[in-house]
Design an enzyme around this catalytic site. Structure first.
Site, PDB file in Angstrom:
ATOM      1  N   GLU A   1       2.504 -18.901  -5.151  1.00 14.62           N
ATOM      2  CA  GLU A   1       2.647 -19.076  -6.551  1.00 14.62           C
ATOM      3  C   GLU A   1       3.639 -20.318  -6.751  1.00 14.62           C
ATOM      4  O   GLU A   1       3.741 -20.703  -7.909  1.00 14.62           O
ATOM      5  CB  GLU A   1       3.718 -17.604  -6.596  1.00 14.62           C
ATOM      6  CG  GLU A   1       3.203 -16.700  -7.858  1.00 14.62           C
ATOM      7  CD  GLU A   1       4.159 -15.599  -8.009  1.00 14.62           C
ATOM      8  OE1 GLU A   1       5.314 -15.603  -7.466  1.00 14.62           O
ATOM      9  OE2 GLU A   1       3.478 -14.557  -8.491  1.00 14.62           O
TER      10      GLU A   1
ATOM     11  N   HIS B   1     -10.770 -12.903  17.068  1.00 14.44           N
ATOM     12  CA  HIS B   1     -12.337 -12.349  17.308  1.00 14.44           C
ATOM     13  C   HIS B   1     -12.664 -11.950  15.884  1.00 14.44           C
ATOM     14  O   HIS B   1     -13.833 -11.340  15.807  1.00 14.44           O
ATOM     15  CB  HIS B   1     -12.094 -11.065  18.133  1.00 14.44           C
ATOM     16  CG  HIS B   1     -11.391 -11.151  19.409  1.00 14.44           C
ATOM     17  ND1 HIS B   1     -12.153 -11.422  20.546  1.00 14.44           N
ATOM     18  CD2 HIS B   1      -9.905 -11.116  19.767  1.00 14.44           C
ATOM     19  CE1 HIS B   1     -11.181 -11.863  21.400  1.00 14.44           C
ATOM     20  NE2 HIS B   1      -9.864 -11.803  21.288  1.00 14.44           N
TER      21      HIS B   1
ATOM     22  N   LYS C   1       0.103 -10.637 -16.604  1.00 22.13           N
ATOM     23  CA  LYS C   1       1.069  -9.447 -17.147  1.00 22.13           C
ATOM     24  C   LYS C   1       1.086  -9.232 -18.541  1.00 22.13           C
ATOM     25  O   LYS C   1       0.801  -8.148 -18.906  1.00 22.13           O
ATOM     26  CB  LYS C   1       2.434  -9.873 -16.402  1.00 22.13           C
ATOM     27  CG  LYS C   1       2.755  -9.641 -15.064  1.00 22.13           C
ATOM     28  CD  LYS C   1       4.264 -10.268 -14.915  1.00 22.13           C
ATOM     29  CE  LYS C   1       5.116  -9.170 -13.957  1.00 22.13           C
ATOM     30  NZ  LYS C   1       6.392  -9.820 -13.641  1.00 22.13           N
TER      31      LYS C   1
END
Ligand SMILES: O=P(O)(O)OC[C@H]1O[C@H](O)[C@H](O)[C@@H](O)[C@@H]1O
Length: 431
Positions: free
Chosen positions: A271, A292, A403
């Site tokens: 951000e 792994h 938003k």
């Protein structure tokens, strides 16, 4: 926090940065440091975050949480910077208090998280800097209802941390809830060392003074040279590597307790630095588990990655029981801690042997002091990197866009961003 950038040097890795380039970059670091110090002195937006260790008052936080200090369970409702700092601290440290973080609004997940909590002994920690974030307010309303349905007075068990004004502040005032203020000039992702991150730590009984002392010690290292400041060494090296092609930064703590710190780091880095077509993509990994799964790509895939190892000396260990199976006998001479350490060193060496840049961030322990130093150090590294990139580290307009679109879609006001949703291009392939 100590930082070892040896495996990022051009003599080891490609992409890598030469010692001469680092010395040239150090002139920019000196200039950036002057701007940072001036910003801190003037309490400018964002830079003020780096003053937190001296500004945060642990007594005020403890006084606010006093009514729920004996809670067996703490439900933290917040998202992004209003959640991940607190989660990093409490996930790293041992406590008898159960901690539940509600950030996502996935309905099944929220319901499951709230099932089975003894609500009469639980507390609610609701955090939103703006006081308007839809996910946080929606989850808070859900949690309140769950308390009401169980006949537990939520107003007796809630602490609010928010800004000076906004719907959450109004609510705290209306119900006379204990409340703390998000400090001015401190963006959410830089607020872990304020009430935003420390209310949860206080309810869990962690040492707030030690968190701040660790951060203050890191602040003392800020200076005009990357060779003298671990945080700047990290910020400058990642910036230099990004410019040489390492656009991905895989952060790989070698401690289960530090897994959440990679999530916190990812928000901080993404951000703050992801703007103007610039920025490094943070990836979350965990040692040894991801050896792994992801290591193959890190060692042999495109040369576009830096691996950041985060190590901490463990204070617990467990011996591996001996066995008479011959090929496994070597394990019986070791402990799980020794195995973890050996796997880390082997992985680090394997990347260096393949010429893949990696950096080591070392904590002396997983405790409050070291965590405070880590949180502060990475924030300072990010602020420095932002200066070097020349971006506005402390804004997040791209997130605000989504938003606004969400609010518009839910009828929360007129937002032109919402119109883009209807304009989506489709090319569907159906079964
Ligand atoms: O603390 P709040 O105002 O609720 O914001 C929570 C989060 O919302 C947005 O997604 C911002 O981009 C984040 O930086 C912030 O941390």
């Amino acid at each position: 926090m100590n930082v070892d950038i040896g495996n990022a040097l051009a003599s080891v890795a490609s992409p890598g940065v030469s010692r001469a380039s680092l010395e040239r970059l150090d002139e920019q670091v000196a200039a950036a440091h002057e701007r940072i110090e001036a910003g801190m002195e003037n309490a400018d937006h964002g830079y003020e975050s780096l003053n937190l260790p001296a500004r945060t008052d642990p007594d005020e936080i403890r006084a606010a949480v006093e009514p729920v200090a004996d809670a067996d369970a703490l439900i933290t409702v917040g998202i992004g910077g209003s959640s991940l700092g607190a989660a990093t601290i409490v996930d790293a440290l041992e406590s008898d208090t159960e901690t539940i973080f509600l950030d996502n609004v996935d309905p099944a997940w929220v319901s499951t998280r709230l099932d089975g909590i003894a609500l009469e002994n639980a507390a609610i920690n609701v955090v939103s800097r703006s006081g308007t974030t839809a996910e946080t307010l929606a989850n808070f309303l859900v949690v309140r209802e769950v308390f009401e349905d169980a006949g537990v007075d939520w107003t007796e068990r809630t602490i609010v941390t928010t800004g000076d004004a906004g719907p959450l502040r109004d609510l705290a005032d209306r119900h006379d809830l204990p409340s703390l203020k998000v400090p001015d000039g401190v963006p959410g992702r830089f607020s872990a060392l304020s009430a935003v991150g420390m209310v949860a730590a206080a309810v869990c009984g962690h040492d707030l003074e030690a968190l701040l002392a660790g951060a203050a010690a890191e602040r003392e290292t800020l200076s005009g040279s990357l060779f003298e400041c671990p945080a700047y060494a990290y910020g400058a090296t990642t910036y230099a590597l990004d410019g040489r092609g390492a656009g991905v930064n895989a952060v790989m703590p070698y401690a289960e307790s530090l897994e959440t710190s990679a999530e916190w780091f990812a928000q901080l880095w993404a951000e703050s630095l992801g703007k103007d077509d610039l920025g490094q993509t943070p990836v979350r990994a965990l040692g040894v588990t991801d050896q792994h799964s992801q290591l193959q790509l890190y060692r042999a895939g495109p040369r576009d990655k830096l691996v950041t190892f985060v190590t901490a000396d463990a204070d617990a260990d467990r011996s591996i029981p001996a066995t008479d199976v011959e090929d496994l006998a070597y394990l019986g001479d070791a402990t799980l801690g020794e195995l973890l350490e050996a796997e880390f060193e082997a992985t680090e060496a394997s990347l260096a042997a393949a010429g893949r840049p990696n950096v080591r961030v070392e904590l002396e322990a997983v405790d409050e002091y070291e965590l405070g130093g880590f949180l502060y150090g990475m924030e300072a590294a990010c602020v420095l990197a932002g200066e070097l990139y020349g971006v506005n580290t402390f804004e997040q307009p791209a997130v605000e866009w989504a938003k606004n679109a969400t609010r518009g879609l839910l009828g929360g006001g007129e937002f032109e961003e919402a119109e883009a949703v209807a304009e989506k291009t489709e090319l569907r392939v159906e079964r």
